[in-house]
Motif scaffolding. Structure first.
Motif, PDB file in Angstrom:
ATOM      1  N   THR A   3     -14.685 -32.982  32.279  1.00 51.83           N
ATOM      2  CA  THR A   3     -15.387 -31.711  32.262  1.00 51.83           C
ATOM      3  C   THR A   3     -16.004 -31.543  33.635  1.00 51.83           C
ATOM      4  OG1 THR A   3     -15.840 -31.925  29.929  1.00 51.83           O
ATOM      5  CG2 THR A   3     -17.215 -30.380  31.147  1.00 51.83           C
ATOM      6  N   THR A  28      -3.231 -26.227  34.502  1.00 52.33           N
ATOM      7  CA  THR A  28      -3.876 -27.185  33.594  1.00 52.33           C
ATOM      8  C   THR A  28      -5.393 -27.067  33.605  1.00 52.33           C
ATOM      9  OG1 THR A  28      -3.991 -28.927  35.209  1.00 52.33           O
ATOM     10  CG2 THR A  28      -2.019 -28.875  33.849  1.00 52.33           C
ATOM     11  N   THR A  29      -5.924 -26.227  34.506  1.00 52.75           N
ATOM     12  CA  THR A  29      -7.375 -26.051  34.522  1.00 52.75           C
ATOM     13  C   THR A  29      -7.751 -25.076  33.414  1.00 52.75           C
ATOM     14  OG1 THR A  29      -7.399 -26.381  36.898  1.00 52.75           O
ATOM     15  CG2 THR A  29      -9.345 -25.337  35.940  1.00 52.75           C
ATOM     16  N   LYS A  30      -8.578 -25.555  32.485  1.00 52.26           N
ATOM     17  CA  LYS A  30      -8.978 -24.703  31.370  1.00 52.26           C
ATOM     18  C   LYS A  30     -10.439 -24.317  31.557  1.00 52.26           C
ATOM     19  CE  LYS A  30      -9.208 -25.057  26.446  1.00 52.26           C
ATOM     20  NZ  LYS A  30     -10.372 -25.895  26.277  1.00 52.26           N
ATOM     21  N   VAL A  31     -10.688 -23.003  31.585  1.00 52.53           N
ATOM     22  CA  VAL A  31     -12.068 -22.549  31.793  1.00 52.53           C
ATOM     23  C   VAL A  31     -12.779 -22.473  30.451  1.00 52.53           C
ATOM     24  CG1 VAL A  31     -13.530 -20.668  32.631  1.00 52.53           C
ATOM     25  CG2 VAL A  31     -11.427 -21.258  33.847  1.00 52.53           C
ATOM     26  N   ASN A  32     -13.894 -23.191  30.326  1.00 50.67           N
ATOM     27  CA  ASN A  32     -14.638 -23.187  29.069  1.00 50.67           C
ATOM     28  C   ASN A  32     -15.798 -22.212  29.095  1.00 50.67           C
ATOM     29  OD1 ASN A  32     -12.961 -25.341  28.374  1.00 50.67           O
ATOM     30  ND2 ASN A  32     -14.388 -26.822  29.266  1.00 50.67           N
ATOM     31  N   GLU A  33     -16.310 -21.965  30.282  1.00 44.85           N
ATOM     32  CA  GLU A  33     -17.539 -21.175  30.381  1.00 44.85           C
ATOM     33  C   GLU A  33     -17.657 -20.604  31.784  1.00 44.85           C
ATOM     34  OE1 GLU A  33     -20.887 -23.511  28.848  1.00 44.85           O
ATOM     35  OE2 GLU A  33     -22.111 -22.457  30.329  1.00 44.85           O
ATOM     36  N   THR A  34     -18.043 -19.320  31.898  1.00 45.27           N
ATOM     37  CA  THR A  34     -18.252 -18.723  33.214  1.00 45.27           C
ATOM     38  C   THR A  34     -19.629 -18.087  33.263  1.00 45.27           C
ATOM     39  OG1 THR A  34     -15.905 -18.220  33.406  1.00 45.27           O
ATOM     40  CG2 THR A  34     -17.367 -17.015  34.877  1.00 45.27           C
ATOM     41  N   ASN A  35     -20.391 -18.409  34.286  1.00 42.67           N
ATOM     42  CA  ASN A  35     -21.677 -17.740  34.500  1.00 42.67           C
ATOM     43  C   ASN A  35     -21.596 -16.959  35.789  1.00 42.67           C
ATOM     44  OD1 ASN A  35     -23.070 -19.145  32.316  1.00 42.67           O
ATOM     45  ND2 ASN A  35     -22.752 -20.942  33.618  1.00 42.67           N
ATOM     46  N   GLN A  65     -18.668 -22.121  36.930  1.00 40.66           N
ATOM     47  CA  GLN A  65     -17.849 -22.294  35.729  1.00 40.66           C
ATOM     48  C   GLN A  65     -17.852 -23.735  35.264  1.00 40.66           C
ATOM     49  OE1 GLN A  65     -13.932 -20.962  36.994  1.00 40.66           O
ATOM     50  NE2 GLN A  65     -14.191 -19.050  35.858  1.00 40.66           N
ATOM     51  N   LYS A  66     -17.597 -23.885  33.978  1.00 40.27           N
ATOM     52  CA  LYS A  66     -17.312 -25.193  33.421  1.00 40.27           C
ATOM     53  C   LYS A  66     -15.826 -25.190  33.076  1.00 40.27           C
ATOM     54  CE  LYS A  66     -20.830 -27.553  31.156  1.00 40.27           C
ATOM     55  NZ  LYS A  66     -21.830 -27.445  30.114  1.00 40.27           N
ATOM     56  N   VAL A  67     -15.083 -26.162  33.597  1.00 34.40           N
ATOM     57  CA  VAL A  67     -13.652 -26.214  33.313  1.00 34.40           C
ATOM     58  C   VAL A  67     -13.297 -27.615  32.825  1.00 34.40           C
ATOM     59  CG1 VAL A  67     -13.136 -24.482  35.091  1.00 34.40           C
ATOM     60  CG2 VAL A  67     -12.923 -26.893  35.668  1.00 34.40           C
ATOM     61  N   SER A  68     -12.174 -27.719  32.119  1.00 30.39           N
ATOM     62  CA  SER A  68     -11.706 -29.063  31.795  1.00 30.39           C
ATOM     63  C   SER A  68     -10.299 -29.259  32.343  1.00 30.39           C
ATOM     64  CB  SER A  68     -11.777 -29.341  30.294  1.00 30.39           C
ATOM     65  OG  SER A  68     -11.225 -28.272  29.580  1.00 30.39           O
TER      66      SER A  68
END
Ligand code: FAD
Ligand code: FAD
Lengths: 245, 322
Positions: A151, B184-191, A161-164
């Motif tokens: 993460t 392969t980069t998965k964005v979970n949250e954007t501020n 952003q938070k990315v995985s």
């Protein structure tokens, strides 16, 4: 899981910058060398991840001459398990990344700084990821291992952003990745002497850029002073003289 | 053979930075006797794309593919590389910001290109290809030659004038054909930071240091900021101690900025602080210590108490604005 932290050896941040030989080279006389501030924070974060569990070892690597060994020893004293020095005089980011590509294949997480504080190339991390054909995330201010995937907190232009991303991954780190750099304790310094520091010969690589010469910025004109009780005058000067308001 | 410029957009719009990049690209193209192609990824209306023509862009490659929204470093770099190949571009220009720094190094490996990041101003020459940048964290300039056939540059904001130079622009849809497995980069949250002037865009910046004494004393600086439409900044200890958000930290280990005007209130001017602001056109310092190093870098200064000076500045600004 194995972590590799890339370590650039740079002049102390308070170094007076001077050049020699007709401004063709940086004058290294009397310079104190340190771990590049970003790399020091990257190493600190790597140690935190290791302490949380699931990490087998942390390796630090530098491309440099024997003169950079004290910097690598310091990284070992802070807590890295082993060090690799690729014996070469670094010429540019491409040259450095190509050397590192020889040794960087078997790691799950590679950490590089956003830039070296000397030549400010901002290139080694992304280049190495592309050479290894692995994923990279840049402008990273946080990384943790969760259920086998990473993460990652990163800055984007105008937010964050938070990315995985899954392993293997290279992160290019910046402010926020760790709060304060770790300082080696006496015990760490003693132990560092016994930790492995492997020296590897340089690969034959051509640099793609050449530093032709340097210039110092022009000396600034004296600061124009305004009286404390007449501060509005300064605003007038900005408006009418400098024309920036 | 052309010059390719990657023009990113912010919610479908270009910014001054995009036009600065276009102007810079067009100046290089002119010297090389070639043309400028812009690459745009994301949903940007045709009118907005056409606006690049005003700054010398001859052709726009328009990629509309939602997958790129994740800013996957590998996928975007590969897409730019495809555009470079299809145009036969010899010079590739990105901004020296988060996106540019993420994609440019990867791109050079794909293209067998040499890279210089943070280029300031026009090239010194195009044959041989020599550019200037700041090194040693803003303390010196270096002249660097790129020796490869294809060259990649990231360009430092506010170092080239936006020049109008209207040309006809064609817009072409472009599909770089990047496979799903590359993302392969998965964005979970954007501020998104909204309602605030971004520091990197601000023409005027109001900054405070430890001499401000505490977070409760920022109202005056914020009022100045509002009146001037300025960005807010601070020294490292101020953000470390949580007086101000960490995005405001400028300097060697924070943001490097180059506004027209930088106000430093209660900032001593440590070398690591100045490293982040020395490219400002004008620096104003207010410090009670006449020996504070900040005065060596400032253009205008007041030796005095920030709390006496700030209200007078606010009054003065209100007067010139009315
Ligand atoms: C003209 C010139 C003279 C130089 N002289 C010296 C010298 O006297 N002594 C010296 O030690 N170095 C020297 N270097 C090397 C320099 O310090 C950098 O290591 C190298 O040029 C890459 O710099 P960069 O700014 O492109 O790195 P960047 O791309 O800005 O670095 C980003 C990150 O990559 C990693 N990284 C960068 N460099 C290295 C490295 N060498 N080894 C491992 N990881 C690295 C770090 O994690 C760093 O945070 C010189 C470089 C040049 C161009
Ligand atoms: C590796 C490294 C990296 C660093 N990176 C950064 C960085 O990126 N950015 C950064 O800012 N710092 C950085 N620093 C820290 C830097 O060295 C300084 O410690 C810091 O910039 C000092 O912040 P300051 O000017 O707010 O505080 P101080 O140095 O404490 O200065 C406060 C000033 O306020 C003045 N003052 C006090 N009261 C008043 C008053 N009432 N009216 C007017 N003036 C008053 C004082 O005279 C003084 O000059 C770094 C340090 C290191 C070692």
């Amino acid at each position: 899981m194995k972590i590799l932290v890339l370590i650039s050896n740079v002049p102390d941040t308070t170094t007076k910058i001077r050049f020699t030989g007709d401004n063709k080279a940086f004058d290294t006389s009397g310079v104190q060398w340190i771990i590049n501030p970003w790399d020091e924070l990257a190493l600190t974060r790597a140690l935190e991840i290791k302490e949380a569990g699931g990490v087998e070892s942390i390796t630090v690597a530098n491309v440099g001459t024997a003169a950079t060994e004290p910097t690598l020893r310091k990284a070992l004293a802070v807590g890295a398990d082993d060090a690799i020095r690729i014996d070469a005089e670094p010429k540019d980011a491409f040259y450095v990344a190509s050397q590192l590509a020889q040794i960087a294949k078997d790691y799950d997480l590679i950490m590089s700084g956003i830039e070296s504080s000397d030549y400010n190339g901002a290139g080694v991390g992304g280049m190495l990821a592309a050479m290894l054909d692995i994923h990279s995330v840049s402008a990273v201010s946080g990384v943790s291992l969760e259920n086998g995937a990473f993460t990652v907190q990163r800055d984007i232009d105008g937010g964050n952003q938070k990315v995985s991303v899954s392993a293997p991954l290279l992160v290019v780190v910046q402010k926020g990745i760790a709060k304060d750099p770790r300082i080696p304790a006496m015990r760490g310094i003693m132990m560092a002497r016994k930790k492995p520091l492997n020296v590897i010969p340089a690969a034959a690589v051509e640099a793609r850029t050449e530093f032709l010469g340097y210039e110092m910025p022009e000396a600034k004109a004296a600061c124009k002073m305004v009286d404390e009780d007449n501060a509005k005058e300064l605003i007038r000067l900005l408006h009418e003289e400098a024309k920036v308001l | 053979m052309s010059v390719l410029v990657y023009t990113e957009n912010w919610e479908g719009k270009f910014k001054k930075l995009s036009y600065e990049l276009a102007s810079f690209a067009s100046a290089i193209a002119k010297e090389m006797g070639s043309t400028v192609t812009a690459l745009s990824i994301g949903h940007v209306a045709d009118d907005e794309l056409k606006s690049l023509g005003k700054y010398g862009v001859n052709k726009v490659l328009n990629v509309q593919d939602n997958r790129f929204e994740s800013l996957d470093n590998k996928a975007v770099a590969d897409a730019i590389a495809k555009a470079v190949a299809s145009e036969g571009a010899k010079v590739v220009i990105l901004a020296h910001n988060n996106e540019g720094k993420a994609f440019a190094p990867r791109l050079t490996v794909k293209l067998n290109a040499g890279l210089v990041t943070g280029v300031i101003g026009a090239p010194v020459s195009v044959e041989p290809f020599v550019v200037k940048k700041k090194v040693f964290t803003q303390k010196a300039f270096a002249k660097i030659q790129i020796k490869t056939d294809v060259k990649v540059l990231t360009f430092a904001q506010n170092s080239f004038d936006v020049v109008e130079n209207q040309v006809d622009t064609v817009i072409e849809a472009f599909d770089p054909q990047i496979g799903d497995d590359e993302f392969t980069t998965k964005v979970n949250e954007t501020n998104k930071i909204t309602g605030k002037i971004l520091l990197s865009d601000a023409e005027i910046v109001v900054s405070g240091g430890r001499g401000m004494k505490g977070p409760e004393n920022w109202a005056g600086l914020e009022e100045m900021g509002d009146l001037l439409g300025a960005g807010m900044a601070c020294s490292r200890p101020v953000s470390d101690d949580g007086w101000r958000p960490k995005e405001e930290h400028v300097g060697q280990t924070g943001k490097i900025i180059a506004p027209n005007l930088y106000f430093a209130f209660g900032i001593s001017g440590a070398i690591q602080h100045v490293a982040g602001v020395s490219s400002s056109k004008f620096i104003v310092a207010v410090n009670k210590d006449p020996e504070a190093p900040i005065f060596e870098f400032a253009d205008y200064g007041i030796v005095g108490d920030v709390f006496k000076v700030i209200p007078q500045f606010i009054e003065g600004i209100k007067e010139i604005k009315s």
